[in-house]
Write an enzyme that holds these catalytic residues in place. Sequence first.
Site, mmCIF file in Angstrom:
data_model
loop_
_atom_site.group_PDB
_atom_site.id
_atom_site.type_symbol
_atom_site.label_atom_id
_atom_site.label_comp_id
_atom_site.label_asym_id
_atom_site.label_seq_id
_atom_site.Cartn_x
_atom_site.Cartn_y
_atom_site.Cartn_z
ATOM 1 N N VAL A 144 46.180 20.585 95.909
ATOM 2 C CA VAL A 144 46.487 19.289 95.362
ATOM 3 C C VAL A 144 47.628 18.421 96.029
ATOM 4 C CG1 VAL A 144 47.124 17.929 93.113
ATOM 5 C CG2 VAL A 144 45.786 20.361 93.084
ATOM 6 N N LYS A 161 52.681 22.719 88.934
ATOM 7 C CA LYS A 161 53.581 21.952 89.461
ATOM 8 C C LYS A 161 53.199 20.369 89.169
ATOM 9 C CE LYS A 161 52.443 24.845 93.625
ATOM 10 N NZ LYS A 161 51.340 25.279 94.704
ATOM 11 N N GLY A 217 46.396 31.056 89.030
ATOM 12 C CA GLY A 217 46.330 30.015 88.051
ATOM 13 C C GLY A 217 47.580 30.120 87.031
ATOM 14 N N GLY A 218 48.574 30.861 87.417
ATOM 15 C CA GLY A 218 49.612 31.179 86.572
ATOM 16 C C GLY A 218 49.364 32.019 85.367
ATOM 17 N N LYS A 257 60.357 42.545 91.635
ATOM 18 C CA LYS A 257 61.427 42.003 91.318
ATOM 19 C C LYS A 257 61.261 40.545 90.650
ATOM 20 C CE LYS A 257 66.000 41.426 93.524
ATOM 21 N NZ LYS A 257 66.761 41.740 92.288
ATOM 22 N N PHE A 258 61.979 40.425 89.755
ATOM 23 C CA PHE A 258 61.982 38.999 89.034
ATOM 24 C C PHE A 258 63.119 38.305 89.727
ATOM 25 C CE2 PHE A 258 63.554 35.925 86.000
ATOM 26 C CZ PHE A 258 62.588 35.258 85.963
ATOM 27 N N ARG A 301 42.674 27.516 100.699
ATOM 28 C CA ARG A 301 42.010 26.309 100.517
ATOM 29 C C ARG A 301 42.977 25.019 100.527
ATOM 30 N NH1 ARG A 301 44.899 25.105 95.865
ATOM 31 N NH2 ARG A 301 45.143 26.991 94.715
ATOM 32 N N ASN A 336 47.038 30.703 99.399
ATOM 33 C CA ASN A 336 45.925 29.837 98.894
ATOM 34 C C ASN A 336 45.272 29.590 100.277
ATOM 35 O OD1 ASN A 336 46.629 30.080 96.117
ATOM 36 N ND2 ASN A 336 48.134 28.557 96.496
HETATM 37 P P1 ADP Z 1 49.547 32.229 90.778
HETATM 38 O O1 ADP Z 1 48.756 32.617 91.613
HETATM 39 O O2 ADP Z 1 48.946 32.546 89.240
HETATM 40 O O3 ADP Z 1 49.852 30.758 90.758
HETATM 41 P P2 ADP Z 1 51.882 32.961 91.910
HETATM 42 O O4 ADP Z 1 52.213 34.368 92.120
HETATM 43 O O5 ADP Z 1 51.747 31.873 92.854
HETATM 44 O O6 ADP Z 1 50.695 33.148 90.824
HETATM 45 O O7 ADP Z 1 53.234 32.860 90.915
HETATM 46 C C1 ADP Z 1 53.157 31.433 90.249
HETATM 47 C C2 ADP Z 1 54.591 31.074 89.737
HETATM 48 O O8 ADP Z 1 55.229 32.063 88.960
HETATM 49 C C3 ADP Z 1 55.789 31.136 90.794
HETATM 50 O O9 ADP Z 1 55.586 29.543 91.499
HETATM 51 C C4 ADP Z 1 56.987 31.178 90.034
HETATM 52 O O10 ADP Z 1 57.173 30.046 89.290
HETATM 53 C C5 ADP Z 1 56.430 32.297 89.012
HETATM 54 N N1 ADP Z 1 56.846 33.626 89.803
HETATM 55 C C6 ADP Z 1 55.789 34.588 90.412
HETATM 56 N N2 ADP Z 1 56.529 35.572 90.839
HETATM 57 C C7 ADP Z 1 57.682 35.528 90.547
HETATM 58 C C8 ADP Z 1 58.727 36.604 90.521
HETATM 59 N N3 ADP Z 1 58.513 37.602 91.167
HETATM 60 N N4 ADP Z 1 59.943 36.410 90.121
HETATM 61 C C9 ADP Z 1 60.040 35.157 89.541
HETATM 62 N N5 ADP Z 1 59.081 34.036 89.348
HETATM 63 C C10 ADP Z 1 58.033 34.437 89.720
#
Ligand code: ADP
Length: 449
Positions: free
Chosen positions: A295, A238, A165-166, A202-203, A292, A290
């Site tokens: 949305v 989203k 959930g971010g 890595k970002f 499940r 995910n």
């Molecule tokens: P959650 O499970 O909390 O939704 P996610 O791992 O799916 O977390 O990541 C959610 C969002 O975070 C991604 O859609 C992207 O926008 C950002 N993000 C996640 N990991 C990275 C990464 N390694 N580099 C850049 N952005 C990232």
Amino acid sequence: MSHKVLIANRGEIALRAIRACKELGIKTVAVYSSGDKNLKHLKFADETVCIGPVSPLESYLNVPAILSAAEVTNAKAIYPGYGFLAEDYSFAEKCDESGFKFIGPNSETIKMMGDKITAKNIAEKAGIKVVPGYKDALPEDPEKIHAIANEIGYPLMIKATAGGGGRGMRLIENKDQLIDGLEVTMQEAMNAFGNKVVYFEKFISDPRHIEIQIVADGKGNAIHLGTRDCSIQRRHQKIIEEAPASDLNSESLLNTLNSCLKLCEDINYEGVGTLEFLYENDNFYFIEMNTRIQVEHPVSEMITGFDLVKAQLKIALGIPITLKQSKISFRGHAIECRINAEDAKNFTPSPGLITKMHPPGGFGVRFDSHIYSGYEVPPYYDSLLAKIITVANSRSSCIKRMTSALDEFFVEGIETNHSLHQELMHDEVFGKNKHTINYLENEFFKNYE
Ligand code: ADP
């Protein structure tokens, strides 16, 4: 079919589930909190049970109350939807122990894929590229931690293996932020998820968010419904989703789709699921799965004609998937706009009474929503009011159809993000499909009055 399903959710997804059950001749039990007496789907369910007060912890997350509602109504299975208990493996386990079929993968699979490090390892085994990083146990010695980070390079992300959930993510821009950032993220992860294990990634600086929808029956049959692009995001949430994702490298796409099916086979996956990727420079980098319904599932349904919620129910009933991948045809383009009860400019929540509303309609327009004129949006839950979905032959026609659907739609009495969607449909960068996950926050909002 003389089955009965309890729907452990609320809002649009509960209504969506009831519609699918009706088509399959399955009886339904709707549960609700005392603040949700006026939810639309309660009118269409065969039975309704109040499971507690307004607080989600005491109602939609109240496992004993949900299981007793299933018991007293003699339901055979429980549909979790998304959010709430949908990815809670211990809930799936308790359903099982109490003799109810949890509609979704088994609890071990939910647990395994809910742990992001394990999920990345499983994805790699299936031949899927993951975001580069470090996912072994971190050493105690700060020097060694620095060495690991240097190898990945800055900026990097520290992510909680149990995150979701971010939440449970931190961007580390340079070495001075590393050790403190690590400690804080671990502490936050412990507080939020009861698990302090974190890993480094890595970002990826300017990717698109692309995901792949899979459906598998746990009997060796798995299919995919192609891709979705969910790059229009605010704070990792989203706002607009579309299918298929456009302008992808066809070779990378084909390899990734095949590897996703291989993953389903490897773990004998049962149910619908989504593999999420960051896409940059023609590469798909897996971030998580995910386990499940999502949305945004309608956009995949609209371009394939495949009903994902009915598939979930049928798979849970033990009916194998007979549809072959080669028989799935992808037709046209679909877009979904999420209409939320929030101010379009500053995003403050806006619950309250909907005095008047009008849904959009017409050829190629779908409106998945639980709202109606006179409905009071409670302040306790998710702000999602409606999903407007349009489908057309091409992306540009689909944007035009969405523009017209949005113009027809109105909600009075509360604030919504309706006008944000209207502006995005006229936005040049979105129109040309040139946006990444950073576009909305870093560029679009700068010119947004
Ligand atoms: P959650 O499970 O909390 O939704 P996610 O791992 O799916 O977390 O990541 C959610 C969002 O975070 C991604 O859609 C992207 O926008 C950002 N993000 C996640 N990991 C990275 C990464 N390694 N580099 C850049 N952005 C990232």
